[in-house]
Design a protein around this motif. Structure first.
Motif, PDB file in Angstrom:
ATOM      1  N   SER A  32       0.817  -1.217   0.000  1.00 49.34           N
ATOM      2  CA  SER A  32       0.000   0.000   0.000  1.00 49.34           C
ATOM      3  C   SER A  32       0.846   1.261   0.000  1.00 49.34           C
ATOM      4  N   PHE A  33       2.108   1.141   0.370  1.00 53.47           N
ATOM      5  CA  PHE A  33       2.934   2.325   0.595  1.00 53.47           C
ATOM      6  C   PHE A  33       4.137   2.409  -0.333  1.00 53.47           C
ATOM      7  N   GLY A  34       4.074   1.659  -1.431  1.00 54.04           N
ATOM      8  CA  GLY A  34       5.019   1.836  -2.505  1.00 54.04           C
ATOM      9  C   GLY A  34       6.368   1.174  -2.296  1.00 54.04           C
ATOM     10  N   THR A  35       7.094   1.049  -3.409  1.00 52.76           N
ATOM     11  CA  THR A  35       8.453   0.501  -3.402  1.00 52.76           C
ATOM     12  C   THR A  35       9.387   1.541  -3.998  1.00 52.76           C
ATOM     13  N   VAL A  36      10.350   1.970  -3.214  1.00 46.80           N
ATOM     14  CA  VAL A  36      11.321   2.976  -3.637  1.00 46.80           C
ATOM     15  C   VAL A  36      12.590   2.280  -4.104  1.00 46.80           C
ATOM     16  N   GLY A  37      13.069   2.635  -5.281  1.00 44.77           N
ATOM     17  CA  GLY A  37      14.351   2.167  -5.772  1.00 44.77           C
ATOM     18  C   GLY A  37      15.357   3.299  -5.727  1.00 44.77           C
ATOM     19  N   VAL A  38      16.436   3.111  -4.994  1.00 43.93           N
ATOM     20  CA  VAL A  38      17.493   4.119  -4.870  1.00 43.93           C
ATOM     21  C   VAL A  38      18.663   3.688  -5.738  1.00 43.93           C
ATOM     22  N   LEU A  39      18.999   4.498  -6.723  1.00 49.99           N
ATOM     23  CA  LEU A  39      20.101   4.221  -7.639  1.00 49.99           C
ATOM     24  C   LEU A  39      21.212   5.232  -7.364  1.00 49.99           C
ATOM     25  N   GLY A  40      22.315   4.769  -6.804  1.00 50.21           N
ATOM     26  CA  GLY A  40      23.394   5.695  -6.449  1.00 50.21           C
ATOM     27  C   GLY A  40      24.519   4.944  -5.774  1.00 50.21           C
ATOM     28  N   THR A 100       8.066   1.555  -7.671  1.00 50.13           N
ATOM     29  CA  THR A 100       7.026   2.512  -8.038  1.00 50.13           C
ATOM     30  C   THR A 100       7.531   3.947  -8.090  1.00 50.13           C
ATOM     31  N   VAL A 101       8.643   4.237  -7.391  1.00 50.16           N
ATOM     32  CA  VAL A 101       9.265   5.566  -7.411  1.00 50.16           C
ATOM     33  C   VAL A 101      10.768   5.376  -7.368  1.00 50.16           C
ATOM     34  N   TRP A 102      11.474   6.171  -8.172  1.00 54.64           N
ATOM     35  CA  TRP A 102      12.935   6.095  -8.241  1.00 54.64           C
ATOM     36  C   TRP A 102      13.570   7.326  -7.594  1.00 54.64           C
ATOM     37  N   VAL A 103      14.629   7.087  -6.852  1.00 56.71           N
ATOM     38  CA  VAL A 103      15.491   8.155  -6.321  1.00 56.71           C
ATOM     39  C   VAL A 103      16.874   7.886  -6.885  1.00 56.71           C
ATOM     40  N   ALA A 104      17.410   8.797  -7.674  1.00 56.94           N
ATOM     41  CA  ALA A 104      18.646   8.521  -8.396  1.00 56.94           C
ATOM     42  C   ALA A 104      19.636   9.674  -8.259  1.00 56.94           C
ATOM     43  N   GLY A 105      20.918   9.302  -8.216  1.00 60.09           N
ATOM     44  CA  GLY A 105      21.974  10.298  -8.256  1.00 60.09           C
ATOM     45  C   GLY A 105      22.747  10.463  -6.977  1.00 60.09           C
ATOM     46  N   CYS A 106      22.238   9.996  -5.846  1.00 55.99           N
ATOM     47  CA  CYS A 106      22.899  10.217  -4.558  1.00 55.99           C
ATOM     48  C   CYS A 106      24.233   9.473  -4.524  1.00 55.99           C
ATOM     49  N   GLY A 107      25.330  10.211  -4.666  1.00 56.85           N
ATOM     50  CA  GLY A 107      26.652   9.615  -4.643  1.00 56.85           C
ATOM     51  C   GLY A 107      26.922   8.667  -5.790  1.00 56.85           C
ATOM     52  N   ILE A 108      26.206   8.822  -6.902  1.00 57.08           N
ATOM     53  CA  ILE A 108      26.347   7.855  -7.992  1.00 57.08           C
ATOM     54  C   ILE A 108      27.666   7.980  -8.725  1.00 57.08           C
ATOM     55  N   GLY A 109      28.331   9.134  -8.615  1.00 57.90           N
ATOM     56  CA  GLY A 109      29.616   9.327  -9.261  1.00 57.90           C
ATOM     57  C   GLY A 109      29.498  10.067 -10.577  1.00 57.90           C
ATOM     58  N   ARG A 125      11.897   3.664 -16.741  1.00 61.63           N
ATOM     59  CA  ARG A 125      10.993   4.082 -15.666  1.00 61.63           C
ATOM     60  C   ARG A 125       9.539   4.108 -16.109  1.00 61.63           C
ATOM     61  N   ARG A 126       9.276   4.311 -17.383  1.00 60.19           N
ATOM     62  CA  ARG A 126       7.932   4.209 -17.959  1.00 60.19           C
ATOM     63  C   ARG A 126       6.883   4.993 -17.171  1.00 60.19           C
ATOM     64  N   GLY A 127       7.212   6.222 -16.894  1.00 62.94           N
ATOM     65  CA  GLY A 127       6.254   7.103 -16.236  1.00 62.94           C
ATOM     66  C   GLY A 127       6.283   7.074 -14.731  1.00 62.94           C
ATOM     67  N   SER A 128       7.064   6.172 -14.125  1.00 67.18           N
ATOM     68  CA  SER A 128       7.177   6.166 -12.665  1.00 67.18           C
ATOM     69  C   SER A 128       7.843   7.458 -12.201  1.00 67.18           C
ATOM     70  N   PRO A 129       7.401   8.032 -11.097  1.00 65.34           N
ATOM     71  CA  PRO A 129       8.035   9.256 -10.600  1.00 65.34           C
ATOM     72  C   PRO A 129       9.523   9.064 -10.356  1.00 65.34           C
ATOM     73  N   LEU A 130      10.266  10.135 -10.583  1.00 67.76           N
ATOM     74  CA  LEU A 130      11.722  10.118 -10.452  1.00 67.76           C
ATOM     75  C   LEU A 130      12.173  11.335  -9.664  1.00 67.76           C
ATOM     76  N   VAL A 131      13.021  11.109  -8.660  1.00 64.60           N
ATOM     77  CA  VAL A 131      13.706  12.181  -7.943  1.00 64.60           C
ATOM     78  C   VAL A 131      15.170  12.108  -8.349  1.00 64.60           C
ATOM     79  N   LEU A 132      15.691  13.170  -8.942  1.00 60.61           N
ATOM     80  CA  LEU A 132      17.080  13.205  -9.416  1.00 60.61           C
ATOM     81  C   LEU A 132      17.863  14.202  -8.574  1.00 60.61           C
ATOM     82  N   ASP A 133      18.947  13.723  -7.977  1.00 63.06           N
ATOM     83  CA  ASP A 133      19.674  14.501  -6.981  1.00 63.06           C
ATOM     84  C   ASP A 133      21.171  14.466  -7.257  1.00 63.06           C
TER      85      ASP A 133
END
Length: 293
Positions: A32-40, A100-109, A125-133
């Motif tokens: 019910s509360f989503g799956t966050v994928g952190v890429l970094g 369901t939501v991506w967070v990308a860029g944190c310390g990714i290099g 990502r096919r329309g999934s929300p993205l946070v780019l940092d």
């Protein structure tokens, strides 16, 4: 020293964020509360991804995965947060984890692996929300990746220097007109902009910007931006209305720092890792200042 005066705009405070404190239904589950994928978390920056992931989990995401931008995961398990699922970037991107939501860029290099991983993410990502940092913004500013991220909400989270790079301007130029810089970035990239700093500016792709009222100098320390990115991904994953999720994460991040300072934990020596627990407490108690100057 003069204290910066926040720019004019609608305020973000607790009273403006009812969704942040809405009670959860009894008949819910982790899905019910989503799956966050952190890429970094490239070499030497593993902690950046972990800070984002831990913040996402502690502010309410149902599940959190981390894909490290390294040839193999540097850890088999996070000993402080074993609930996190740790993978390498390739595994996170190529297998269906139900993110369901991506967070990308944190310390990714700043290398080829990082640029390729982000470019691949933009496609899949096919329309999934993205946070780019963080490093993701610097790669974007350098032209190593292109803003071809397709449909779906995108949130960019620059500090003033990163905003200057994205605009081809100086940090001083950005600080001289923070609302104008946020509006220009939102229009240029078709994204939500979170321009960090004293009086963080939140600007949607179209619409009126808002100014955050929480926070203090304790946030001027390494890793706090990673925590904010994780909070943003978490609240979006929990299906808060997008405006409430973005503004709510910004306010909660600052309010957590305010709560820690009130306890004598900072502003001097406050650490990024302490913010997530404080933010969790605020969400569960509904406490925090309604408004600050």
């Amino acid at each position: 020293m003069n204290t910066p005066v926040p720019p004019a705009g609608a305020k973000i405070d607790r009273a403006a964020l009812p969704a942040l404190f809405a009670p959860r239904g009894v008949d819910t589950h982790k899905g019910s509360f989503g799956t966050v994928g952190v890429l970094g978390g490239g070499p030497g920056m593993t902690g950046a991804a972990l800070l984002a992931a831990r913040a996402a989990l502690k502010t309410g995401a149902g599940k959190v995965l981390v894909g490290f931008a390294q040839e193999a995961p540097p850890l088999a398990c996070d000993p402080l947060q074993p609930e996190l699922m740790l993978r390498d970037a390739r595994s996170l991107l190529e297998e269906d984890w139900g993110v369901t939501v991506w967070v990308a860029g944190c310390g990714i290099g700043a290398g080829t692996l990082a640029a390729n991983a982000l470019s691949e993410l933009f496609v899949l990502r096919r329309g999934s929300p993205l946070v780019l940092d963080a490093d993701g913004l610097n790669l974007l500013a350098r032209g190593d990746i292109q803003p071809g991220w397709g449909p779906g909400p995108v949130v960019l989270t620059p500090h003033p220097a990163e905003a200057g790079r994205l605009l081809g301007a100086s940090t001083a130029d950005v600080q001289a007109d923070r609302p104008g810089a946020a509006r220009e970035l939102a229009g240029r990239y078709g994204a939500w902009i979170v321009l960090k700093g004293a009086g963080t500016v939140v600007c949607p792709p179209q619409g009126e910007l808002r100014i955050n009222t929480s926070g203090n100098p304790g946030l001027a320390t390494a890793g706090t931006g990673d925590v904010l990115a994780g909070m943003l991904g978490s609240l979006i994953a929990q299906n808060l209305p997008l405006d409430q999720a973005v503004a709510g994460a910004v306010w909660l991040h600052g309010a957590a720092a305010d709560a820690l300072v009130a306890q004598g934990i900072g502003p001097i020596g406050l650490t990024a890792g302490e913010l997530a627990d404080a933010a969790r407490g605020l969400r569960n108690t509904g406490r925090g200042p309604v408004s600050t100057p």
